[in-house]
Design a protein around this motif. Structure first.
Motif, PDB file in Angstrom:
ATOM      1  N   ASN A  91      66.660 -19.235  17.640  1.00 16.83           N
ATOM      2  CA  ASN A  91      68.075 -18.796  18.720  1.00 16.83           C
ATOM      3  C   ASN A  91      69.150 -17.463  18.125  1.00 16.83           C
ATOM      4  N   ALA A  92      69.405 -18.080  16.754  1.00 19.90           N
ATOM      5  CA  ALA A  92      69.423 -17.267  15.099  1.00 19.90           C
ATOM      6  C   ALA A  92      69.053 -16.189  15.719  1.00 19.90           C
ATOM      7  N   ILE A  93      67.460 -16.247  14.877  1.00 29.32           N
ATOM      8  CA  ILE A  93      66.793 -15.144  14.443  1.00 29.32           C
ATOM      9  C   ILE A  93      66.710 -13.995  15.407  1.00 29.32           C
ATOM     10  N   ILE A  98      65.771  -8.833  17.568  1.00 27.93           N
ATOM     11  CA  ILE A  98      64.266  -8.973  18.004  1.00 27.93           C
ATOM     12  C   ILE A  98      62.713  -8.080  17.991  1.00 27.93           C
ATOM     13  N   GLU A  99      64.301  -7.055  16.669  1.00 26.50           N
ATOM     14  CA  GLU A  99      62.621  -6.802  16.129  1.00 26.50           C
ATOM     15  C   GLU A  99      61.374  -7.512  15.293  1.00 26.50           C
ATOM     16  N   ILE A 100      60.796  -7.016  15.608  1.00 22.85           N
ATOM     17  CA  ILE A 100      59.102  -8.467  13.936  1.00 22.85           C
ATOM     18  C   ILE A 100      59.693  -7.720  12.579  1.00 22.85           C
ATOM     19  N   PRO A 102      59.472  -9.397   8.261  1.00 24.94           N
ATOM     20  CA  PRO A 102      58.202 -10.619   7.631  1.00 24.94           C
ATOM     21  C   PRO A 102      59.462 -11.923   7.848  1.00 24.94           C
ATOM     22  N   LEU A 103      61.213 -11.604   6.960  1.00 23.10           N
ATOM     23  CA  LEU A 103      61.382 -12.317   7.076  1.00 23.10           C
ATOM     24  C   LEU A 103      61.990 -13.545   8.523  1.00 23.10           C
ATOM     25  N   ALA A 104      61.560 -12.241   9.233  1.00 21.20           N
ATOM     26  CA  ALA A 104      61.773 -13.434  10.722  1.00 21.20           C
ATOM     27  C   ALA A 104      61.063 -14.198  11.202  1.00 21.20           C
ATOM     28  N   LYS A 105      60.082 -13.499  11.072  1.00 19.06           N
ATOM     29  CA  LYS A 105      58.050 -14.775  11.331  1.00 19.06           C
ATOM     30  C   LYS A 105      58.320 -15.517  10.411  1.00 19.06           C
ATOM     31  N   LYS A 106      58.612 -15.235   8.775  1.00 16.94           N
ATOM     32  CA  LYS A 106      59.011 -16.797   8.404  1.00 16.94           C
ATOM     33  C   LYS A 106      59.795 -17.759   8.322  1.00 16.94           C
TER      34      LYS A 106
END
Length: 136
Positions: A91-93, A98-100, A102-106
Motif C-alpha cells: 500500500n505504501a509503494i 503506480i509507476e513500475i 526497480p526499487l518499488a518491485k524490490k
C-alpha cells in the motif's frame, strides 16, 4: 518546532503529540482500523486469518503441554503479522507511485518474501508436529 538546518525538515512529527493513556487509546482504535482495512481490502490477509482461526484452536487442542500449544499457535500469529507487513509495504509503494520502478518491485518482492517465509515456517512446524505426534 525544532528543525535540522541541513535538511530543512522537522525533527519531530507534531501529529504525534498524544501521550499517556490517550495515546494508547487512540493507537488501539487505529490498530482496529488497520485490521478492518486489511480484512476488507486484502484477500491474502483474509485467507491466512481464516487458516489461522482454524489452526489456532486445533493447536490448543492438539498440544500436549503449554509449550506445544504455543509452538503451534505462534507460526499462525507470525503469518498474520507477516501478511500485515506485506500489505502495508504494498500500500505504501502504491500510494507513492503506480509507476513500475526497480526499487518499488524490490520492496514489494521483499514484502512477499516475508510472507513466504512465515507460511513455510507455519507449514514446517505443523507438519513436523503432526508427524511426531501421530507417526512416531
Amino acid at each position: 518546532m525544532q528543525k535540522d538546518n541541513n535538511l530543512k525538515t522537522p525533527l519531530h512529527n507534531e501529529k504525534k503529540g498524544k501521550k499517556g493513556l490517550n495515546r494508547i487509546f487512540n493507537a488501539f482504535f487505529y490498530s482496529l482500523s488497520g485490521l478492518r482495512a486489511a480484512w476488507n481490502d486484502e484477500e491474502a490477509f483474509r485467507q491466512i486469518t481464516i487458516i489461522s482461526f482454524i489452526l489456532i484452536p486445533l493447536g490448543i487442542y492438539l498440544g500436549d503441554s503449554f509449550a506445544n500449544k504455543i509452538i503451534l499457535v505462534l507460526p499462525c500469529i507470525i503469518a498474520i503479522i507477516a501478511e500485515l507487513i506485506n500489505s502495508a509495504i504494498e500500500n505504501a509503494i502504491d500510494f507513492t507511485s503506480i509507476e513500475i520502478h526497480p526499487l518499488a518491485k524490490k520492496a514489494k518482492d521483499m514484502g512477499s518474501a516475508i510472507q513466504l517465509i512465515a507460511c513455510l515456517f507455519l507449514a514446517f512446524v505443523w507438519i513436523c508436529y503432526l508427524f511426531i505426534k501421530f507417526f512416531n
